[in-house]
Design a protein around this motif. Structure first.
Motif, PDB file in Angstrom:
ATOM      1  N   HIS A 176     -18.448  48.761 -41.535  1.00 50.31           N
ATOM      2  CA  HIS A 176     -19.377  47.544 -41.062  1.00 50.31           C
ATOM      3  C   HIS A 176     -19.457  47.324 -39.435  1.00 50.31           C
ATOM      4  CE1 HIS A 176     -21.112  43.543 -41.217  1.00 50.31           C
ATOM      5  NE2 HIS A 176     -21.537  43.636 -42.537  1.00 50.31           N
ATOM      6  N   MET A 177     -18.526  47.525 -38.933  1.00 47.08           N
ATOM      7  CA  MET A 177     -18.257  47.543 -37.405  1.00 47.08           C
ATOM      8  C   MET A 177     -19.361  48.251 -36.838  1.00 47.08           C
ATOM      9  SD  MET A 177     -14.138  46.679 -37.023  1.00 47.08           S
ATOM     10  CE  MET A 177     -14.256  46.104 -35.092  1.00 47.08           C
ATOM     11  N   GLU A 178     -19.192  49.472 -37.300  1.00 48.79           N
ATOM     12  CA  GLU A 178     -20.087  50.904 -36.697  1.00 48.79           C
ATOM     13  C   GLU A 178     -21.630  50.377 -36.964  1.00 48.79           C
ATOM     14  OE1 GLU A 178     -18.209  54.186 -38.448  1.00 48.79           O
ATOM     15  OE2 GLU A 178     -16.486  54.073 -36.890  1.00 48.79           O
ATOM     16  N   LYS A 179     -21.773  50.023 -38.059  1.00 50.16           N
ATOM     17  CA  LYS A 179     -22.949  49.884 -38.505  1.00 50.16           C
ATOM     18  C   LYS A 179     -23.998  48.444 -37.850  1.00 50.16           C
ATOM     19  CE  LYS A 179     -23.367  51.997 -43.135  1.00 50.16           C
ATOM     20  NZ  LYS A 179     -23.859  51.643 -44.568  1.00 50.16           N
ATOM     21  N   PHE A 180     -22.963  47.553 -37.784  1.00 50.49           N
ATOM     22  CA  PHE A 180     -23.702  46.314 -37.517  1.00 50.49           C
ATOM     23  C   PHE A 180     -23.111  45.575 -36.220  1.00 50.49           C
ATOM     24  CE2 PHE A 180     -23.853  46.663 -42.339  1.00 50.49           C
ATOM     25  CZ  PHE A 180     -25.320  46.992 -42.188  1.00 50.49           C
ATOM     26  N   GLY A 181     -22.130  46.179 -35.706  1.00 50.30           N
ATOM     27  CA  GLY A 181     -21.695  45.689 -34.327  1.00 50.30           C
ATOM     28  C   GLY A 181     -20.730  44.671 -34.712  1.00 50.30           C
ATOM     29  N   THR A 182     -20.029  44.532 -35.840  1.00 57.06           N
ATOM     30  CA  THR A 182     -19.000  43.279 -36.347  1.00 57.06           C
ATOM     31  C   THR A 182     -17.942  43.625 -35.359  1.00 57.06           C
ATOM     32  OG1 THR A 182     -20.018  43.564 -38.583  1.00 57.06           O
ATOM     33  CG2 THR A 182     -17.839  42.127 -38.237  1.00 57.06           C
ATOM     34  N   LYS A 183     -17.261  42.692 -34.935  1.00 54.73           N
ATOM     35  CA  LYS A 183     -16.177  42.566 -33.858  1.00 54.73           C
ATOM     36  C   LYS A 183     -14.857  42.124 -34.772  1.00 54.73           C
ATOM     37  CE  LYS A 183     -19.358  41.089 -30.254  1.00 54.73           C
ATOM     38  NZ  LYS A 183     -19.599  39.788 -29.412  1.00 54.73           N
ATOM     39  N   GLN A 184     -13.765  42.502 -34.117  1.00 49.16           N
ATOM     40  CA  GLN A 184     -12.388  42.243 -34.525  1.00 49.16           C
ATOM     41  C   GLN A 184     -12.331  40.774 -34.831  1.00 49.16           C
ATOM     42  OE1 GLN A 184      -9.544  44.133 -35.281  1.00 49.16           O
ATOM     43  NE2 GLN A 184      -8.550  42.392 -35.724  1.00 49.16           N
ATOM     44  N   SER A 185     -12.841  39.995 -33.822  1.00 48.19           N
ATOM     45  CA  SER A 185     -12.634  38.613 -33.979  1.00 48.19           C
ATOM     46  C   SER A 185     -13.368  37.942 -35.319  1.00 48.19           C
ATOM     47  CB  SER A 185     -13.634  37.811 -32.691  1.00 48.19           C
ATOM     48  OG  SER A 185     -15.054  38.177 -32.973  1.00 48.19           O
ATOM     49  N   HIS A 186     -14.187  38.498 -36.012  1.00 46.18           N
ATOM     50  CA  HIS A 186     -14.865  38.322 -37.157  1.00 46.18           C
ATOM     51  C   HIS A 186     -13.908  38.414 -38.396  1.00 46.18           C
ATOM     52  CE1 HIS A 186     -18.901  39.217 -35.103  1.00 46.18           C
ATOM     53  NE2 HIS A 186     -18.684  37.945 -35.178  1.00 46.18           N
ATOM     54  N   PHE A 187     -13.256  39.358 -38.528  1.00 48.23           N
ATOM     55  CA  PHE A 187     -11.905  39.447 -39.499  1.00 48.23           C
ATOM     56  C   PHE A 187     -11.113  38.464 -39.224  1.00 48.23           C
ATOM     57  CE2 PHE A 187     -14.074  43.587 -38.787  1.00 48.23           C
ATOM     58  CZ  PHE A 187     -14.598  44.025 -39.944  1.00 48.23           C
ATOM     59  N   THR A 188     -10.725  38.269 -37.852  1.00 45.82           N
ATOM     60  CA  THR A 188      -9.557  37.396 -37.585  1.00 45.82           C
ATOM     61  C   THR A 188      -9.865  35.946 -38.064  1.00 45.82           C
ATOM     62  OG1 THR A 188      -8.980  38.667 -35.896  1.00 45.82           O
ATOM     63  CG2 THR A 188      -8.002  36.611 -35.787  1.00 45.82           C
ATOM     64  N   LYS A 189     -11.204  35.617 -37.775  1.00 43.61           N
ATOM     65  CA  LYS A 189     -11.670  34.114 -38.080  1.00 43.61           C
ATOM     66  C   LYS A 189     -11.366  33.973 -39.537  1.00 43.61           C
ATOM     67  CE  LYS A 189     -14.625  33.300 -34.419  1.00 43.61           C
ATOM     68  NZ  LYS A 189     -16.049  33.314 -33.728  1.00 43.61           N
ATOM     69  N   ILE A 190     -11.738  35.189 -40.296  1.00 41.42           N
ATOM     70  CA  ILE A 190     -11.672  34.802 -41.960  1.00 41.42           C
ATOM     71  C   ILE A 190     -10.202  34.555 -42.227  1.00 41.42           C
ATOM     72  CG2 ILE A 190     -11.622  35.972 -44.076  1.00 41.42           C
ATOM     73  CD1 ILE A 190     -14.136  37.609 -43.021  1.00 41.42           C
ATOM     74  N   ALA A 191      -9.288  35.241 -41.697  1.00 40.03           N
ATOM     75  CA  ALA A 191      -7.862  35.101 -41.926  1.00 40.03           C
ATOM     76  C   ALA A 191      -7.380  33.823 -41.520  1.00 40.03           C
ATOM     77  CB  ALA A 191      -7.174  36.333 -41.407  1.00 40.03           C
ATOM     78  N   ALA A 192      -7.930  33.336 -40.560  1.00 40.50           N
ATOM     79  CA  ALA A 192      -7.254  31.954 -39.946  1.00 40.50           C
ATOM     80  C   ALA A 192      -7.903  30.871 -40.869  1.00 40.50           C
ATOM     81  CB  ALA A 192      -7.579  31.815 -38.466  1.00 40.50           C
ATOM     82  N   LYS A 193      -9.123  31.019 -41.245  1.00 40.56           N
ATOM     83  CA  LYS A 193      -9.831  30.273 -42.023  1.00 40.56           C
ATOM     84  C   LYS A 193      -9.115  30.012 -43.426  1.00 40.56           C
ATOM     85  CE  LYS A 193     -12.836  31.475 -44.606  1.00 40.56           C
ATOM     86  NZ  LYS A 193     -13.054  31.909 -46.235  1.00 40.56           N
TER      87      LYS A 193
END
Length: 445
Positions: A176-193
C-alpha cells in the motif's frame, strides 16, 4: 402429533424462507494475558461468557435450542465441555474452527439456524486458551493450511526471519505504501488510536495510552510493524444469544433486540493464489473483505457513508489501514488522508474500534468475533459508557482469518421505538466488569 405451540412455530417458519435474526444477549470475559488467571481454562471462559449473555437476555439456558461453539486450539468437542457448564439439555452443539474469524463463523452459523427456521433461539460462543508469543503451527507432520498463501507471498515479497502472520499483513501494508504513498506515521496513528480507545474498555487486555513515539520506539517485528502495531495472544471468551422475531416478541425482548441486517462470509477468490494475477494485499484478504462488504451492504440496503461505528480486525495496524478501503470507509488509496483527518475516531466520520481493537483489547482467536458483536450491540443500545459513539444507529463488524475466511456483519436496533420507550422508563444499564466468577445465570423459569 404436534401440540398447538409446535404447530404455530411450524406455520411461522413456513411463512418465510428467510427469517430475521436478532441478537438479544451478549457477554464476554475480560481478555487476559495467557496464563494470568491460573483458574481460567477454556470451559471457564465459555461459562463466564455464556452466563453473561444469558443474563443480558434474561433467559435460562433451557431456552437455547442449538449452539455453535468456536475455538482454534483444542481437542475435539471442547464446545460440549464448555456448554455443559451451562446445562445438559441434549441440544445440537456444533464445533467451529475458521482461524481468526472463528468467533464470527460461529455467530453466522447460529444466526443461519434462526434465519433458516431450524431454531428460534441459538447460542454462539467462542473462547481460546493460548500460549504466549507469536502464533505457530501445532501439527508439523502434515501440510500447513497456509502453505499456498505463504508460497505466493514469498514469491512476490520475499521471506524474512519474522513471524509469518506479521509478514502477510506487513507486506500488504508495504505494498500500500508503494502504490499510494502511505507513510509509517499512518500505521502508527492507527495503533496509538486503538490504545487510546482501550483506556475506556474494562474488558481490554491492555488499557495503556501510548504516544506515537512510544509505539514506533518499541522492538521492530517486521517492516513498519513494531510490537505495538501487533495484537497480543490472549485468553478469553465471548457469547451471543440469537433469536427469531417470533421468539423476541413472545418473550418481550424487543427493547434489547439488535437485528442482523446483513451478513456474509467470503473465502479466497479465483485469482487470490494465482501468482501471475495476485498481489500482497489480495493474499492478506483485501479482496475477500471488499467482496464481503459489498454483499452485506447490498443485503442491508445501506451505504458505507451511513456507518457510524466499526469493529475491524486490526490484528496488525497494516490490516486496519487496508481494510478502511475494502469497507469503502474511504476511497482506494486515500486511507492516509482518512487517518490524517481523524475520520477513524471520535469526532470524525466513523469510529473504528472503540473497544481498542485487537491491538489493545487482545485476540483470543475463537472469542474475537463475539467480542466484536458484544461491543457493537452495546454501542447500538447506548450502553458503551465512556466509549459510546453518538447517534449510533448502524454498526459493522469485520473479522478475518487467513486460510481464508472473512465474515462481515451489519447491525441495527430491531425495534428502535420500543427501545427508546424502555430506556426512558428504566434508564441505561452499565457494563462494569464483574469480579472473577461473579456472573450469575438467571433462575430457571
Amino acid at each position: 402429533m404436534l401440540n398447538i405451540s409446535q404447530l404455530r412455530r411450524a406455520v411461522v417458519r413456513c411463512a418465510s424462507a428467510q427469517r430475521k435474526a436478532y441478537v438479544v444477549g451478549v457477554g464476554m470475559t475480560k481478555f487476559e494475558k495467557p496464563g494470568r488467571r491460573i483458574d481460567f481454562d477454556y470451559h471457564d471462559m465459555g461459562r463466564e461468557a455464556g452466563e453473561a449473555a444469558l443474563a443480558d437476555a434474561g433467559l435460562p439456558f433451557e431456552k437455547v435450542e442449538a449452539a455453535s461453539i468456536g475455538y482454534v486450539y483444542g481437542d475435539s468437542t471442547c464446545g460440549q465441555r464448555a456448554v455443559y457448564q451451562l446445562g445438559l439439555t441434549g441440544i445440537p452443539i456444533y464445533n467451529v474452527n475458521n482461524n481468526c474469524s472463528t468467533g464470527s463463523t460461529a455467530l453466522m452459523q447460529a444466526a443461519d439456524m434462526v434465519r433458516g427456521g431450524q431454531a428460534d433461539c441459538t447460542m454462539a460462543m467462542g473462547f481460546e486458551k493460548m500460549q504466549p508469543g507469536s502464533l505457530g503451527s501445532v501439527f508439523d507432520d502434515r501440510s500447513n493450511p497456509l502453505e499456498k498463501h505463504a508460497e505466493a507471498m514469498i514469491n512476490i515479497g520475499g521471506f524474512a526471519p519474522a513471524p509469518m502472520a506479521a509478514q502477510f499483513f506487513g507486506n500488504a501494508g508495504k505494498e500500500h505504501m508503494e502504490k499510494f504513498g502511505t507513510k509509517q506515521s499512518h500505521f502508527t496513528k492507527i495503533a496509538a488510536k486503538n490504545k487510546r480507545h482501550s483506556v475506556n474498555n474494562p474488558y481490554s487486555q491492555f488499557r495503556i495510552e501510548m504516544t506515537e513515539e512510544q509505539v514506533d520506539g518499541d522492538k521492530q517485528v517486521f517492516e513498519m510493524l513494531t510490537r505495538q502495531h501487533c495484537c497480543p495472544t490472549s485468553d478469553g471468551g465471548g457469547a451471543a444469544i440469537i433469536a427469531s422475531e417470533y421468539f423476541v416478541k413472545k418473550h418481550g425482548l424487543e427493547h434489547k433486540a439488535v437485528e442482523i441486517v446483513g451478513q456474509a462470509m467470503v473465502t479466497d477468490m479465483p485469482d487470490s493464489l494465482d501468482e501471475e494475477k495476485t498481489d500482497l494485499m489480495t493474499i492478506a484478504g483485501y479482496k475477500c473483505s471488499k467482496t464481503a462488504a459489498e454483499k452485506v451492504y447490498a443485503q442491508a440496503g445501506i451505504n458505507a457513508k451511513d456507518i457510524k461505528v466499526v469493529e475491524l480486525h486490526d490484528c496488525f495496524s497494516a490490516n486496519e489501514l487496508i481494510t478502511y478501503e475494502a469497507l469503502q470507509l474511504c476511497e482506494e488509496g486515500k486511507a492516509g488522508e482518512f487517518i490524517d483527518a481523524g475520520d477513524n475516531t471520535y469526532g470524525g466520520r466513523v469510529v473504528v474500534n472503540p473497544s481498542g481493537g485487537l491491538i489493545s483489547k487482545g485476540h483470543p482467536l475463537g472469542a474475537t468475533g463475539l467480542a466484536q458483536c458484544a461491543e457493537l450491540c452495546w454501542q447500538l443500545r447506548g450502553e458503551a459508557d465512556k466509549r459510546q459513539v453518538e447517534n449510533c444507529d448502524l454498526a459493522v463488524q469485520h473479522n478475518i482469518g487467513l486460510g481464508s475466511a472473512v465474515v462481515i456483519t451489519a447491525y441495527k436496533l430491531g425495534f428502535p421505538e420500543v427501545r427508546k420507550d424502555w430506556v426512558a422508563q428504566n434508564g441505561l444499564p452499565t457494563h462494569a466488569l464483574p469480579k472473577e466468577g461473579e456472573y450469575l445465570a438467571p433462575k430457571k423459569k
